[in-house]
Design a protein around this motif. Sequence first.
Motif, short mmCIF file in Angstrom:
data_model
loop_
_atom_site.label_atom_id
_atom_site.label_comp_id
_atom_site.label_asym_id
_atom_site.label_seq_id
_atom_site.Cartn_x
_atom_site.Cartn_y
_atom_site.Cartn_z
N VAL A 36 0.78 -1.07 -0.06
CA VAL A 36 0.00 -0.07 -0.01
C VAL A 36 0.97 1.26 0.03
O VAL A 36 0.63 2.33 -0.79
N LEU A 37 1.93 1.04 0.77
CA LEU A 37 2.90 2.37 1.05
C LEU A 37 3.42 2.74 -0.50
O LEU A 37 3.66 3.86 -0.93
N ALA A 38 3.99 1.27 -1.08
CA ALA A 38 4.61 1.67 -2.46
C ALA A 38 3.68 2.24 -3.31
O ALA A 38 4.02 3.14 -4.23
N GLU A 39 2.59 1.71 -3.44
CA GLU A 39 1.39 2.15 -4.44
C GLU A 39 1.26 3.54 -4.28
O GLU A 39 1.22 4.40 -5.18
N ARG A 40 1.10 4.23 -2.94
CA ARG A 40 0.82 5.53 -2.77
C ARG A 40 1.99 6.49 -3.30
O ARG A 40 1.77 7.40 -3.48
N ALA A 41 3.01 5.89 -2.98
CA ALA A 41 4.46 6.70 -3.21
C ALA A 41 4.92 6.57 -4.80
O ALA A 41 5.82 7.32 -5.23
N GLY A 42 4.08 5.60 -5.49
CA GLY A 42 4.36 5.49 -7.03
C GLY A 42 5.52 4.80 -7.40
O GLY A 42 6.32 4.91 -8.35
N PRO A 45 7.29 -2.13 -4.45
CA PRO A 45 7.40 -2.67 -3.14
C PRO A 45 8.96 -2.92 -2.75
O PRO A 45 9.46 -2.79 -1.81
N SER A 46 9.50 -3.34 -3.83
CA SER A 46 11.18 -3.62 -3.84
C SER A 46 11.93 -2.39 -3.56
O SER A 46 12.93 -2.53 -2.87
N VAL A 47 11.48 -1.42 -3.89
CA VAL A 47 12.10 -0.09 -3.78
C VAL A 47 12.11 0.36 -2.48
O VAL A 47 12.98 1.19 -1.86
N VAL A 48 10.89 0.25 -1.78
CA VAL A 48 10.76 0.34 -0.33
C VAL A 48 11.91 -0.21 0.45
O VAL A 48 12.35 0.35 1.25
N HIS A 49 12.00 -1.42 0.13
CA HIS A 49 13.29 -2.22 0.86
C HIS A 49 14.58 -1.90 0.32
O HIS A 49 15.44 -2.17 1.18
N TYR A 50 14.59 -1.27 -0.69
CA TYR A 50 15.93 -0.86 -1.12
C TYR A 50 16.25 0.17 -0.43
O TYR A 50 17.77 0.35 0.09
N HIS A 51 15.44 1.18 0.07
CA HIS A 51 15.72 2.61 0.80
C HIS A 51 15.55 2.35 2.48
O HIS A 51 16.23 3.20 3.02
N TYR A 52 14.80 1.50 2.72
CA TYR A 52 14.61 1.12 4.28
C TYR A 52 14.75 -0.34 4.66
O TYR A 52 14.24 -1.24 3.71
N PRO A 53 15.42 -0.72 5.62
CA PRO A 53 15.45 -1.96 6.06
C PRO A 53 14.02 -2.90 6.23
O PRO A 53 14.20 -3.95 6.00
N THR A 54 13.16 -1.96 6.94
CA THR A 54 11.90 -2.58 7.16
C THR A 54 10.93 -1.45 7.06
O THR A 54 11.18 -0.23 7.17
#
Length: 188
Positions: A36-42, A45-54
């Motif tokens: 949901v977070l990745a979708e909102r940020a455009g 999901p893999s990009v979320v974990h590239y930038h943040y460990p969790t």
Amino acid sequence: MSSPAARRGLEVRRRLLAAAVELVPERGWAGVSTRVLAERAGVTPSVVHYHYPTLRALLTEAVVGHVRQALGEVEAFLATASTPEDAVDALIASVERYTGSDPTSLLLTESYLAATRDEELRERLGGAVVEFRLRFGAWLGERGVPDPERTAAVLIAAVDGLLLHRGLGAAPDSAAVLRRLVDRGGRA
């Protein structure tokens, strides 16, 4: 000057943090998923974990950053105060726009609740509040308020409590009572 890739990375992180600040009030702390977070940020999901460990680390950074920004706005209000009584008025005025059900109020409520179960969030949120309290306490001390650090702690806690009560529709007008906490000789 930073590279185009570094600038894109910073922009993605900014969008992720902004999405987190939007989603926590909408869905609750536990209702925010990586997808949901990745979708909102455009982003994917893999990009979320590239930038943040969790996901929790991202949410924590977003909330603590937002709280620090809000406390900075409160300090700007305090900069206009010349007396402790004016500071109380400024403190109250700085939170007047919050209804208890607005996104920032909900973000803080959700975050405070999550902090009861998340030690890192509790330490980082607590750290931001303590830093503000120490600066406010020093300001009060410079103006002759007795026991300034503890007075600052009570004032800040009272304003937090008033914000929580607004969400319940039960926040009384407390300015006169709070002014008495900084009274230096019967002027409140």
